[in-house]
Design an enzyme around this catalytic site. Structure first.
Site, short mmCIF file in Angstrom:
data_model
loop_
_atom_site.label_atom_id
_atom_site.label_comp_id
_atom_site.label_asym_id
_atom_site.label_seq_id
_atom_site.Cartn_x
_atom_site.Cartn_y
_atom_site.Cartn_z
N TYR A 142 -85.72 -59.88 -49.11
CA TYR A 142 -84.92 -60.12 -47.90
C TYR A 142 -84.10 -61.39 -48.12
CZ TYR A 142 -83.83 -61.23 -42.99
OH TYR A 142 -83.18 -61.51 -41.81
N ASP A 237 -82.43 -66.99 -54.53
CA ASP A 237 -82.62 -67.27 -53.12
C ASP A 237 -83.97 -67.98 -52.98
OD1 ASP A 237 -83.02 -67.38 -50.45
OD2 ASP A 237 -82.72 -65.24 -50.06
N LYS A 265 -84.71 -73.33 -44.29
CA LYS A 265 -85.46 -74.18 -43.35
C LYS A 265 -86.28 -75.30 -43.99
CE LYS A 265 -87.64 -69.87 -43.87
NZ LYS A 265 -87.56 -68.49 -43.45
N1 PMP Z 1 -83.78 -65.66 -47.71
C1 PMP Z 1 -85.13 -65.59 -47.72
C2 PMP Z 1 -85.85 -65.51 -49.03
C3 PMP Z 1 -85.84 -65.62 -46.52
O1 PMP Z 1 -87.17 -65.55 -46.55
C4 PMP Z 1 -85.13 -65.73 -45.31
C5 PMP Z 1 -85.83 -65.77 -43.97
N2 PMP Z 1 -87.17 -65.80 -43.98
C6 PMP Z 1 -83.73 -65.80 -45.35
C7 PMP Z 1 -83.09 -65.76 -46.57
C8 PMP Z 1 -82.92 -65.92 -44.09
O2 PMP Z 1 -83.09 -67.18 -43.53
P1 PMP Z 1 -82.79 -67.42 -41.98
O3 PMP Z 1 -83.81 -66.65 -41.21
O4 PMP Z 1 -82.90 -68.91 -41.82
O5 PMP Z 1 -81.40 -66.94 -41.71
#
Ligand code: PMP
Length: 428
Positions: A142, A237, A265
C-alpha cells in the site's frame, strides 16, 4: 453499551462509516472500534478510560512512546510562535539536514503533509524525470490512496492494472503494473514486456500492509539491478520502515540505495507530515527548480517541523540504545507469542524486522508473500484480536497490518502481553 459504542453510533450520523480513515472502523476484525480519549507512553486509553498496551503506535510513528515529553515540549514551544506562515522558516532547513544526514540517499528532500502526498509526488517526479508513463508496484503493498496506486492485480500473476476502487479511471490504472512481492521473475517479465515505458518501481522494502513481510535475500538487490538496467527510478516507500527498522530505515538495514525515498508520519513524531527525497539530479526536476509541479500550503508546517526535529534528534542522539531496545522487545514479543501458541497447539508463524513485527495464523513455516498472507486463518485472528482487547492489549485491527514496539513498552508490558496471548491462544 460502552461509551465507545455510543460514540461510534453517533459518529456514523455525521462521518462516513463513523471514521476518518477506513481501517479504524474495525471492518477487519468485526465489532465496534475503540474511541480513544488519550495516550501516554505505551498505553492508549479508551473513552471509558480503560487502558490498553498499544502496539499500533499511531500506525508507526510513536517509536518513543505516546506523548513523549521531549516532543510535547517542542510542540508547546512552537505553538507560542503561531501555527502556520506559508513562508520559509529556518526549521525547515534543520529538518531537511537531519533527514539527509540520517538517510544519505536523500540528497535533497521536500516536506509534504502525508505519506500519500509523498508517494504520489515521487511517482510524478519519476515519470517527469524519465519521460516514461508506467509504474510498477507489488500486490499487497500500500502506498496511499492516489489514483494510480489504488490498483490491484487482476486475474493471473502478471497483469495490467485494473482499478481496485470506483472513481479510478481505467485510463489511469492501465499505467500501473502489479508484480508479486519477493518474486523477481514477475518483475523481470513485466520489464521484458513494458520496460521501455516503465518510469519506476515503488516498493515497501519491508511490506507492512499485508502484515509484516520482509524481503527475501536478493529481492531488493534484484530490483536495484533491474532499475539500473532499464533506467527506471527505484522508489523505496519507507513511510512505515523509515526510522523504524533502523535509524536509516530499510535501505540502511539491507544496504540498498534507492533513487527516491518516501517518508511519512514517523518524521513528524506523530504530527501529519511526510517527505520525499533522493538523488539531487532527480529532485532538481521538482518545481520551482524544475518543471514537475508539486506544492502544499501547509507543507513544512512549523509545529510539525518542531515535533519532527525533536523526534529525529532524539532518535539519532540515542540511536544505539533505542534501536537495540525496540528490536529486542519485538523479538521477545514474537518469540513469546510463538511459544504460547505452540503450547496451546495453535499454528502460528511470525516475522520481525527491528521494531516492526507480524504474526500469522498459518501452518506455513515462513510467510514471504501476499498469497500466503491472505490464506491465513482469519477466523482465528479475529477471535484472538477480541480476546486480546479484553485482556487490555491493542493490536492493529486488521490481519494485514504490522505491529510496532516503542521505547515506552516496559519489560512488564511485554511479559503481560505474552501471558495475555497465552490465555487467548488457549481459548481458540
Ligand atoms: N505508504 C505506506 C507504506 C503506508 O503504510 C502508508 C499509510 N499507512 C502510506 C504510504 C500513506 O500514508 P498516509 O496515510 O499518511 O497518506
Amino acid at each position: 453499551m460502552t461509551r465507545s459504542e455510543q460514540l461510534f453510533a453517533k459518529a456514523q450520523q455525521s462521518i462516513p462509516g463513523g471514521v476518518n480513515s477506513p481501517v479504524r472502523a474495525f471492518k477487519g476484525v468485526g465489532g465496534d472500534p475503540l474511541f480513544v480519549s488519550k495516550a501516554d507512553g505505551a498505553y492508549l486509553y479508551d473513552a471509558d478510560d480503560k487502558a490498553y498496551i498499544d502496539y499500533v503506535g499511531s500506525w508507526g510513528p510513536m517509536i518513543l512512546g505516546h506523548n513523549n515529553p521531549i516532543i510535547r515540549e517542542a510542540v508547546h514551544k512552537a505553538v507560542d510562535n503561531g501555527l502556520s506562515y506559508g513562508a520559509p522558516t529556518e526549521n525547515e532547513i534543520v529538518m531537511a539536514e537531519l533527514v539527509k544526514k540520517l538517510v544519505p540517499s536523500m540528497e535533497k528532500v521536500r516536506m509534504v503533509n502525508s505519506g500519500t502526498e509523498a508517494t504520489m509526488t515521487a511517482i510524478r517526479l519519476a515519470r517527469g524525470y524519465t519521460k516514461k508513463n508506467k509504474l510498477l508496484k507489488f500486490e499487497g503493498c500500500y502506498h496511499g490512496h492516489a489514483d494510480s496506486l489504488l490498483v490491484k492485480a487482476g486475474s493471473g500473476m502478471l497483469t495490467l492494472g485494473e482499478p481496485s476502487s470506483p472513481g479510478v479511471p481505467e485510463d489511469v490504472a492501465k499505467h500501473t503494473l502489479t508484480a508479486t512481492f519477493n518474486d523477481l521473475d514477475s518483475v523481470k517479465a513485466l520489464f521484458q514486456e513494458f520496460g521501455d515505458d516503465i518510469a519506476c518501481i515503488i516498493v515497501e522494502p519491508v511490506a507492512g500492509n499485508m502484515n509484516c513481510i520482509p524481503p527475501v535475500d536478493g529481492f531488493l538487490e534484484g530490483l536495484r539491478a533491474i532499475c539500473d538496467e532499464y533506467q527506471a527510478v527505484l522508489i523505496f516507500d519507507e513511510v512505515m520502515t523509515g526510522f523504524r527498522v533502523s535509524l536509516g530505515g530499510a535501505q540502511a538495514h539491507y544496504n540498498i540505495c534507492p533513487d527516491l525515498t518516501t517518508l511519512g508520519k514517523v518524521i513528524g513524531g506523530g504530527m501529519p507530515v511526510g517527505a520525499f527525497g533522493g538523488k539531487a539530479e532527480i529532485m532538481a526536476c521538482i518545481a520551482p527548480e524544475g518543471p514537475v509541479y508539486q506544492a502544499g500550503t501547509l507543507s513544512g508546517n512549523p509545529i510539525a517541523m518542531a515535533a519532527g526535529i525533536a523526534a529525529l534528534t532524539e532518535l539519532s542522539t540515542n540511536q544505539e540504545s533505542i534501536y537495540q531496545d525496540i528490536t529486542a522487545k519485538a523479538e521477545k514479543l514474537v518469540t513469546g507469542f510463538k511459544a504460547q501458541a505452540d503450547k496451546a497447539g495453535v499454528a502460528l508463524t511470525t516475522n520481525q524486522v527491528g521494531g516492526m513485527f507480524g504474526f500469522f495464523f498459518s501452518t506455513d513455516e515462513k510467510i514471504t508473500g501476499y498469497k500466503q498472507a491472505t490464506q491465513c486463518n482469519m477466523e482465528q485472528f479475529q477471535k484472538f484480536y477480541h480476546l486480546m482487547l479484553e485482556e487490555g492489549v491493542y493490536l492493529a485491527p486488521s490481519a494485514y497490518e504490522a505491529g510496532f514496539t516503542s521505547t515506552a513498552h516496559s519489560d512488564e508490558d511485554i511479559n503481560n502481553t505474552i501471558a495475555a496471548a497465552g490465555r487467548a491462544f488457549a481459548k481458540l
